[in-house]
Write a protein that holds these residues in place. Structure first.
Motif, PDB file in Angstrom:
ATOM      1  N   GLU A  75      39.704  26.821  -9.768  1.00  0.00           N
ATOM      2  CA  GLU A  75      38.355  27.353  -9.548  1.00  0.00           C
ATOM      3  C   GLU A  75      38.285  28.871  -9.757  1.00  0.00           C
ATOM      4  O   GLU A  75      37.217  29.425  -9.963  1.00  0.00           O
ATOM      5  CB  GLU A  75      37.809  26.974  -8.167  1.00  0.00           C
ATOM      6  CG  GLU A  75      38.652  27.422  -7.008  1.00  0.00           C
ATOM      7  CD  GLU A  75      39.675  26.396  -6.563  1.00  0.00           C
ATOM      8  OE1 GLU A  75      40.240  26.604  -5.480  1.00  0.00           O
ATOM      9  OE2 GLU A  75      39.932  25.407  -7.263  1.00  0.00           O
ATOM     10  N   SER A  76      39.426  29.530  -9.754  1.00  0.00           N
ATOM     11  CA  SER A  76      39.468  30.977 -10.006  1.00  0.00           C
ATOM     12  C   SER A  76      39.723  31.276 -11.479  1.00  0.00           C
ATOM     13  O   SER A  76      39.837  32.435 -11.860  1.00  0.00           O
ATOM     14  CB  SER A  76      40.594  31.620  -9.179  1.00  0.00           C
ATOM     15  OG  SER A  76      40.394  31.387  -7.814  1.00  0.00           O
ATOM     16  N   ASN A  77      39.793  30.249 -12.294  1.00  0.00           N
ATOM     17  CA  ASN A  77      40.213  30.405 -13.675  1.00  0.00           C
ATOM     18  C   ASN A  77      39.143  29.948 -14.672  1.00  0.00           C
ATOM     19  O   ASN A  77      39.428  29.720 -15.832  1.00  0.00           O
ATOM     20  CB  ASN A  77      41.503  29.592 -13.888  1.00  0.00           C
ATOM     21  CG  ASN A  77      42.315  30.075 -15.038  1.00  0.00           C
ATOM     22  OD1 ASN A  77      42.346  31.256 -15.333  1.00  0.00           O
ATOM     23  ND2 ASN A  77      42.980  29.149 -15.715  1.00  0.00           N
ATOM     24  N   ALA A  78      37.906  29.851 -14.232  1.00  0.00           N
ATOM     25  CA  ALA A  78      36.843  29.277 -15.061  1.00  0.00           C
ATOM     26  C   ALA A  78      36.606  30.070 -16.343  1.00  0.00           C
ATOM     27  O   ALA A  78      36.470  29.481 -17.422  1.00  0.00           O
ATOM     28  CB  ALA A  78      35.552  29.165 -14.257  1.00  0.00           C
ATOM     29  N   GLU A  79      36.564  31.380 -16.273  1.00  0.00           N
ATOM     30  CA  GLU A  79      36.295  32.194 -17.462  1.00  0.00           C
ATOM     31  C   GLU A  79      37.433  32.068 -18.471  1.00  0.00           C
ATOM     32  O   GLU A  79      37.195  31.908 -19.669  1.00  0.00           O
ATOM     33  CB  GLU A  79      36.087  33.665 -17.077  1.00  0.00           C
ATOM     34  CG  GLU A  79      35.840  34.589 -18.254  1.00  0.00           C
ATOM     35  CD  GLU A  79      34.556  34.311 -19.034  1.00  0.00           C
ATOM     36  OE1 GLU A  79      34.380  34.927 -20.098  1.00  0.00           O
ATOM     37  OE2 GLU A  79      33.730  33.486 -18.603  1.00  0.00           O
ATOM     38  N   ALA A  80      38.666  32.125 -18.018  1.00  0.00           N
ATOM     39  CA  ALA A  80      39.810  31.965 -18.916  1.00  0.00           C
ATOM     40  C   ALA A  80      39.791  30.579 -19.550  1.00  0.00           C
ATOM     41  O   ALA A  80      40.047  30.436 -20.754  1.00  0.00           O
ATOM     42  CB  ALA A  80      41.115  32.201 -18.169  1.00  0.00           C
ATOM     43  N   ASP A  81      39.465  29.567 -18.783  1.00  0.00           N
ATOM     44  CA  ASP A  81      39.394  28.208 -19.293  1.00  0.00           C
ATOM     45  C   ASP A  81      38.331  28.098 -20.385  1.00  0.00           C
ATOM     46  O   ASP A  81      38.552  27.488 -21.432  1.00  0.00           O
ATOM     47  CB  ASP A  81      39.107  27.242 -18.144  1.00  0.00           C
ATOM     48  CG  ASP A  81      39.239  25.792 -18.552  1.00  0.00           C
ATOM     49  OD1 ASP A  81      40.297  25.435 -19.111  1.00  0.00           O
ATOM     50  OD2 ASP A  81      38.287  25.032 -18.317  1.00  0.00           O
TER      51      ASP A  81
END
Length: 92
Positions: A75-81
């Motif tokens: 959930e802290s990685n949405a932009e990278a994903d």
């Protein structure tokens, strides 16, 4: 949770692209705790397909003078994903 091979293949692609750009240091951040811990050597790699991918990742990391890997919650990685998906889809 995505299966480990589907999360390891993009990891390998990212390492290869980074090497192709001439980088000598690499910081990897992943949202698959399993893959991160396996690359760190903290978890054993039991699955035969994963053993192959793990060996490829280790070979790809060997030329780097320095590298690190750390886990981040999904959930802290949405932009990278989102960015990785754009790259994999050929949109970036």
């Amino acid at each position: 949770m995505p299966d480990a091979p589907s999360t390891s293949a993009p990891l390998l692609r990212g390492i290869d692209l980074t090497a192709a750009h001439g980088a000598t240091e690499l910081e990897l951040v992943g949202d698959s705790e399993l893959v991160v811990r396996q690359v760190e050597g903290r978890y054993k790699v039991k699955d035969p397909t994963m053993r192959e991918l793990h060996a490829e990742v280790k070979r790809a990391l060997a030329p780097f003078a320095e590298w690190s890997i750390r886990h981040v919650r999904r959930e802290s990685n949405a932009e990278a994903d989102r960015l990785v998906n754009q790259v994999l889809d050929g949109k970036l």
